[in-house]
Enzyme design. Structure first.
Site, PDB file in Angstrom:
ATOM      1  N   ARG A  11       0.775  -1.125   0.105  1.00  0.00           N
ATOM      2  CA  ARG A  11      -0.080   0.164   0.047  1.00  0.00           C
ATOM      3  C   ARG A  11       0.883   1.268   0.218  1.00  0.00           C
ATOM      4  O   ARG A  11       0.405   2.349   0.765  1.00  0.00           O
ATOM      5  CB  ARG A  11      -0.959   0.074   1.070  1.00  0.00           C
ATOM      6  CG  ARG A  11      -2.196  -1.079   1.054  1.00  0.00           C
ATOM      7  CD  ARG A  11      -3.215  -0.979   2.036  1.00  0.00           C
ATOM      8  NE  ARG A  11      -2.499  -1.497   3.427  1.00  0.00           N
ATOM      9  CZ  ARG A  11      -2.828  -1.201   4.580  1.00  0.00           C
ATOM     10  NH1 ARG A  11      -3.826  -0.319   4.851  1.00  0.00           N
ATOM     11  NH2 ARG A  11      -2.152  -1.859   5.542  1.00  0.00           N
ATOM     12  N   GLY A  66     -26.286   0.567  14.332  1.00  0.00           N
ATOM     13  CA  GLY A  66     -25.673  -0.611  14.919  1.00  0.00           C
ATOM     14  C   GLY A  66     -24.159  -0.350  15.222  1.00  0.00           C
ATOM     15  O   GLY A  66     -24.129  -0.707  16.580  1.00  0.00           O
ATOM     16  N   TRP A 113     -19.199  -7.768  -1.899  1.00  0.00           N
ATOM     17  CA  TRP A 113     -17.981  -7.035  -1.299  1.00  0.00           C
ATOM     18  C   TRP A 113     -17.005  -8.194  -1.170  1.00  0.00           C
ATOM     19  O   TRP A 113     -16.193  -8.017  -0.498  1.00  0.00           O
ATOM     20  CB  TRP A 113     -18.456  -6.354  -0.094  1.00  0.00           C
ATOM     21  CG  TRP A 113     -19.052  -5.114  -0.490  1.00  0.00           C
ATOM     22  CD1 TRP A 113     -19.779  -4.573  -1.642  1.00  0.00           C
ATOM     23  CD2 TRP A 113     -19.616  -4.044   0.472  1.00  0.00           C
ATOM     24  NE1 TRP A 113     -20.140  -3.259  -1.703  1.00  0.00           N
ATOM     25  CE2 TRP A 113     -20.508  -3.000  -0.196  1.00  0.00           C
ATOM     26  CE3 TRP A 113     -19.785  -3.973   1.802  1.00  0.00           C
ATOM     27  CZ2 TRP A 113     -21.263  -1.908   0.297  1.00  0.00           C
ATOM     28  CZ3 TRP A 113     -20.531  -3.012   2.447  1.00  0.00           C
ATOM     29  CH2 TRP A 113     -21.157  -1.991   1.720  1.00  0.00           C
ATOM     30  N   GLU A 127     -26.289  -0.795  -5.159  1.00  0.00           N
ATOM     31  CA  GLU A 127     -25.183  -0.896  -5.899  1.00  0.00           C
ATOM     32  C   GLU A 127     -24.966  -1.874  -6.988  1.00  0.00           C
ATOM     33  O   GLU A 127     -24.081  -1.684  -8.250  1.00  0.00           O
ATOM     34  CB  GLU A 127     -23.704  -1.167  -5.239  1.00  0.00           C
ATOM     35  CG  GLU A 127     -23.564  -0.219  -4.066  1.00  0.00           C
ATOM     36  CD  GLU A 127     -22.557  -0.582  -3.415  1.00  0.00           C
ATOM     37  OE1 GLU A 127     -21.845   0.300  -2.506  1.00  0.00           O
ATOM     38  OE2 GLU A 127     -21.597  -1.349  -3.652  1.00  0.00           O
ATOM     39  N   GLU A 133     -30.716   6.362   4.042  1.00  0.00           N
ATOM     40  CA  GLU A 133     -30.223   8.034   4.391  1.00  0.00           C
ATOM     41  C   GLU A 133     -31.044   8.920   3.775  1.00  0.00           C
ATOM     42  O   GLU A 133     -31.781   8.524   2.768  1.00  0.00           O
ATOM     43  CB  GLU A 133     -29.092   8.045   3.319  1.00  0.00           C
ATOM     44  CG  GLU A 133     -28.104   9.313   3.203  1.00  0.00           C
ATOM     45  CD  GLU A 133     -28.767  10.531   2.254  1.00  0.00           C
ATOM     46  OE1 GLU A 133     -28.748  11.418   2.722  1.00  0.00           O
ATOM     47  OE2 GLU A 133     -29.489   9.901   1.210  1.00  0.00           O
ATOM     48  N   HIS A 151     -22.064  11.359   8.084  1.00  0.00           N
ATOM     49  CA  HIS A 151     -20.643  11.426   7.463  1.00  0.00           C
ATOM     50  C   HIS A 151     -19.945  12.671   7.839  1.00  0.00           C
ATOM     51  O   HIS A 151     -18.737  12.874   7.202  1.00  0.00           O
ATOM     52  CB  HIS A 151     -20.896  10.967   5.836  1.00  0.00           C
ATOM     53  CG  HIS A 151     -21.403   9.615   5.741  1.00  0.00           C
ATOM     54  ND1 HIS A 151     -22.892   9.549   5.815  1.00  0.00           N
ATOM     55  CD2 HIS A 151     -20.988   8.578   5.346  1.00  0.00           C
ATOM     56  CE1 HIS A 151     -23.299   8.228   5.550  1.00  0.00           C
ATOM     57  NE2 HIS A 151     -21.898   7.387   5.428  1.00  0.00           N
ATOM     58  N   CYS A 171     -26.756   6.279   9.409  1.00  0.00           N
ATOM     59  CA  CYS A 171     -25.735   5.032   9.005  1.00  0.00           C
ATOM     60  C   CYS A 171     -25.100   4.847  10.374  1.00  0.00           C
ATOM     61  O   CYS A 171     -25.481   5.458  11.398  1.00  0.00           O
ATOM     62  CB  CYS A 171     -24.679   5.530   7.761  1.00  0.00           C
ATOM     63  SG  CYS A 171     -23.836   3.971   7.140  1.00  0.00           S
TER      64      CYS A 171
HETATM   65  N1  GLN Z   1     -24.707  -2.062  10.805  1.00  0.00           N
HETATM   66  C1  GLN Z   1     -23.662  -1.216  10.009  1.00  0.00           C
HETATM   67  C2  GLN Z   1     -23.156  -0.065  11.071  1.00  0.00           C
HETATM   68  O1  GLN Z   1     -23.854   0.433  11.667  1.00  0.00           O
HETATM   69  C3  GLN Z   1     -24.040  -0.636   8.795  1.00  0.00           C
HETATM   70  C4  GLN Z   1     -23.013  -0.111   7.811  1.00  0.00           C
HETATM   71  C5  GLN Z   1     -23.432   0.216   6.663  1.00  0.00           C
HETATM   72  O2  GLN Z   1     -24.581   0.397   6.194  1.00  0.00           O
HETATM   73  N2  GLN Z   1     -22.512   0.487   5.580  1.00  0.00           N
HETATM   74  O3  GLN Z   1     -21.912   0.213  10.736  1.00  0.00           O
HETATM   75 ZN    ZN Z   2     -25.399   2.629   5.981  1.00  0.00          ZN
END
Ligand code: GLN
Ligand code: ZN
Length: 738
Positions: free
Chosen positions: A15, A412, A541, A585, A645, A674, A706
């Site tokens: 990296r 979460g 992923w 996605e 979101e 974010h 999120c």
């Molecule tokens: N449960 C995950 C968190 O809270 C969800 C993350 C995500 O949506 N990318 O981090």
């Molecule tokens: Zn999320």
């Protein structure tokens, strides 16, 4: 047979790319040091190409992103210094990121300034060749070649084509598309005329493009095609209008025969012109499994029945792969079966030699059959359905949960602070025992449960402290999936991740999340929401074995999650969230493939939750995505509640939910996690009110948009307090109104 490789990862074995750029940002290294490091990486890649293949592009290296570089080349933004360059990448004036086709790479979206005009009379804001990047890169290459008196393959100047550039940019008025493309044509002509041969990437050709766009494409390439010999590359899917490409003045056409299976059908139909070279992308650039030599040979044999001149290449750029398998320790059954970018170059070389040496043993490509696992064969339609309708479930769950109006919750994760990462690292390297690590995690959970109770949240979570990331954690626990130590890939800029490898039948050998979540539930009277990562996100992923169709691999993961759901229920868990941030996605590039995709994506989510009892409330979570187009599919997932979101779009996306008369519960994120800013009650209230305008109050949850993993505790505390205060206010208002 000649070999042609492209898109080798720029990250460096350890990296180095990331490290050198980030240390420049922190002002730990000078501009000169950064430049020399990046050019060194560029040279190392060229060395690799030269040692393995006959042809390759020169100039793929970038200080952040090639779409950004193209925008700068063409004069979209004035910039002089490297600092100004990085201002466009992150920070206040950063460009927006977007997914690069159907991959997990994100590019910076070139955005046209308001006053942009493509017409040449207008002197204000138009295209101009501000930076001849291909020329600079080629000069460096030639100097290097002289110094080393290279004897290997041949380097060809690289650029992203004008069509793809425009298709993926934003802010251009649609009436200006034609003039802009033609104006770009003139600039590209200027650039390429200095080279005898050029490498142009036009992956946007695999999108569903209109007749108008197509004829513009023709016009431009007819215009520039005589200025140099063009090798035109497409990838990630098939090209719908091959015969049009055939009519253009191109030297070679690169097609993807892995992701774009239909390319073969097209060639069977239209053949391939004698005056052009077919660059056959056959070595999978998106997957780490070694290809089957017999399949390659048979495919090439068939292709050579249509095309006189063939060169072979990777299918799709190699930067979706880590660099080398050498440093990794894999399960013994994987020995010799994996190939990262280095090994894919080797694979190309081997095939190039083998085609000359022998005939394929595989007679028919169709004989290359997929395997169907036993546990999947048994599945019936009813296995994908919950026993009771969501309206019925709602009544039952209301009784069991007895939540207030506007229930508050989080997504979460809570801050993954350095002390947590350190403990995990210590545990992994054996510095501390498993018991010590586990008891540390339990303390964290205890503290978090207490904190959430104090703040007054209604539905609690355990915090995900034990998870390194939402994919890797599950990958490490599930059988049939392995992880890597150093298999990094760039997600965007300098941000990297390590996709796990799904290589065998996926099974759950022991509970995945039960211990921590059951513990959290055991110390509180409030409901603890369990968090699982969903099947679509896990396959999206990860690298997935390709001898079983992707949907079936996803179903295997669903079956494993199904067992987890049962165990969680037994432990008294009433709410289970299955995260599916990749659901949007993963949608295919061509709309006509959407039905097939959503069919299995929806089914795999349903399979994971189908055995849950009607009392259990199933949630899902998706991050920011354009929901409008896909809402009807989302609805079919049959969850009880979805969190999304909504803070950046100020709740506007919610109109779509109204349009389809969405009746399930929904938590439009009122806090943009974010950003480090602590949202005021008033800010969040605005979003909630927007939501209330289109959705019934009894369906609305109040939550961030999120997980809080990357936030600091201070902001988290303050923001959650405001969030609970908002719910209180809203409840009061409702009470007054009624
Ligand atoms: N449960 C995950 C968190 O809270 C969800 C993350 C995500 O949506 N990318 O981090
Ligand atoms: Zn999320």
């Amino acid at each position: 047979m000649k070999t042609y490789a492209y898109g080798f990862p720029r990250l460096g074995q350890n990296r180095e790319y990331k490290k050198s750029i980030e240390s420049f940002w922190k002002r730990e290294t000078s501009k000169q040091e950064l430049v020399s490091k990046i050019f060194q990486l560029e040279r190392e890649i060229i060395d690799k190409y030269e040692n393995s293949v006959d042809k390759f592009p020169v100039g793929e290296m970038t200080f952040y992103d090639n779409m950004l570089d193209t925008a700068l080349m063409l004069g979209l933004y004035p910039y002089k210094t490297l600092e100004e360059y990085y201002d466009l990448c992150w920070g206040k004036s950063a460009l927006e990121l977007s997914k690069w086709f159907n991959t997990n790479y994100h590019y910076l979206i070139p955005e046209f300034p308001q006053d942009f005009s493509p017409s040449p009379q207008d002197s204000a804001n138009k295209f101009k060749l501000l930076w001849n990047k291909p020329k600079e890169a080629f000069e460096r290459y030639k100097i290097g070649a002289k110094r080393k008196s290279r004897s290997g393959g041949k380097g060809i100047p690289y650029m992203i084509g004008p069509f793809t550039f425009l298709k993926l940019s934003k802010g251009l008025k649609s009436k200006d598309f034609e003039d802009s493309l033609l104006a770009l044509g003139a600039i590209y002509k200027e650039i390429i005329k200095d080279f005898p041969e050029v490498h142009i990437d036009e992956p946007a050709l695999v999108m569903e493009i209109s007749q108008v766009e197509l004829s513009l494409f023709k016009q431009v390439y007819n215009e520039i095609g005589h200025s140099s010999k063009i090798n035109l590359f497409t990838y990630y899917d098939s090209v719908d209008y091959l015969e049009i490409l055939y009519s253009l003045p191109l030297q070679a056409i690169g097609l993807d025969f892995v992701q774009g299976k239909a390319n073969l059908d097209e060639i069977r139909k239209y053949g391939f012109p004698e005056d052009k070279v077919l660059i056959a992308g056959i070595v999978n650039g998106r997957n780490v499994l070694r290809g089957n030599i017999e399949y390659y040979l048979a495919l090439l044999k068939e292709l050579s029945g249509y095309a006189k001149n063939i060169e072979i290449s990777n299918a799709g750029p190699l930067y979706h792969l880590p660099i080398s398998v050498k440093q990794e320790k894999f399960p013994p059954e994987l020995s010799g079966k994996l190939a990262f970018a280095n090994e894919k170059l080797e694979e190309l070389k081997t095939i190039g030699r083998m085609v000359e040496e022998r005939e394929p043993t595989l007679k028919n490509l169709e004989d290359f059959k997929h395997k169907i696992p036993q546990d999947i064969k048994r599945l019936k339609e009813k296995d994908f359905k919950r026993a009771v309708t969501f309206q019925e479930r709602r009544k039952i769950q209301n009784k069991v949960l007895d939540l207030p109006l506007f229930p508050t919750t989080t997504i979460g994760s809570f801050p993954q602070t350095p002390d947590i990462r350190k403990k995990r690292a210590d545990f992994r390297t054996g510095k501390i025992s498993k018991e010590e690590y586990k008891s540390f995690i339990k303390t964290k959970i205890e503290e978090l449960i207490k904190l959430q109770e104090d703040i007054g949240l209604d539905v609690l979570v355990h915090g995900e402290f034990e998870r390194s990331d939402m994919i890797e954690f599950f990958a490490e626990k599930l059988e049939g999936i392995t992880t890597t130590k150093n298999g990094w890939i760039i997600s965007y800029g300098t941000r990297c991740y390590r996709p796990p490898i799904i290589y065998d039948d996926v099974k759950r050998k022991a509970p995945l999340t039960l211990e921590e979540i059951a513990f959290a539930q055991s110390i509180t009277k409030k409901p603890v929401k369990a968090i699982l990562t969903g099947p679509v996100t896990i396959v999206s992923w990860s690298f997935v074995r390709d001898d079983i169709p992707l949907p079936l691999v996803a179903y295997q993961i669903s079956l494993a999650l199904q067992e987890e759901v049962k165990d969680l229920e037994k432990a008294g868990i009433k709410i289970i969230q299955i995260d599916e941030p990749a659901f949007r996605e993963k949608t295919p590039i061509k709309k006509r493939d959407w039905e097939t995709y959503f069919d299995w994506a929806i089914k795999s989510f349903r399979l994971a939750s189908s055995l849950s009892s009607p009392e259990t409330q199933i949630h899902t979570h998706m991050c920011y995505s354009e929901f409008g187009e896909i809402l009807e599919y989302i609805e079919k997932m049959d969850f009880d509640c979805i969190t999304i979101e909504a803070s950046r779009s100020r709740g506007d996306t919610l109109q779509y939910f109204k349009d389809i008369n969405f009746e399930r519960q929904i938590g439009p994120g009122v806090w943009d996690v974010h950003s480090p800013v602590v949202p005021e009650v008033q800010d969040m209230r605005q979003i909630a009110e927007n939501a209330l305008r289109v959705l019934p109050a009894e369906n609305l949850w109040i939550n961030p948009d999120c997980g809080l993993k990357t936030r600091g505790w201070k902001e988290v505390n303050a923001s959650l307090k405001n969030l609970v205060a908002l719910a209180m206010e809203l409840r009061k208002d409702q009470f007054v109104e009624s």
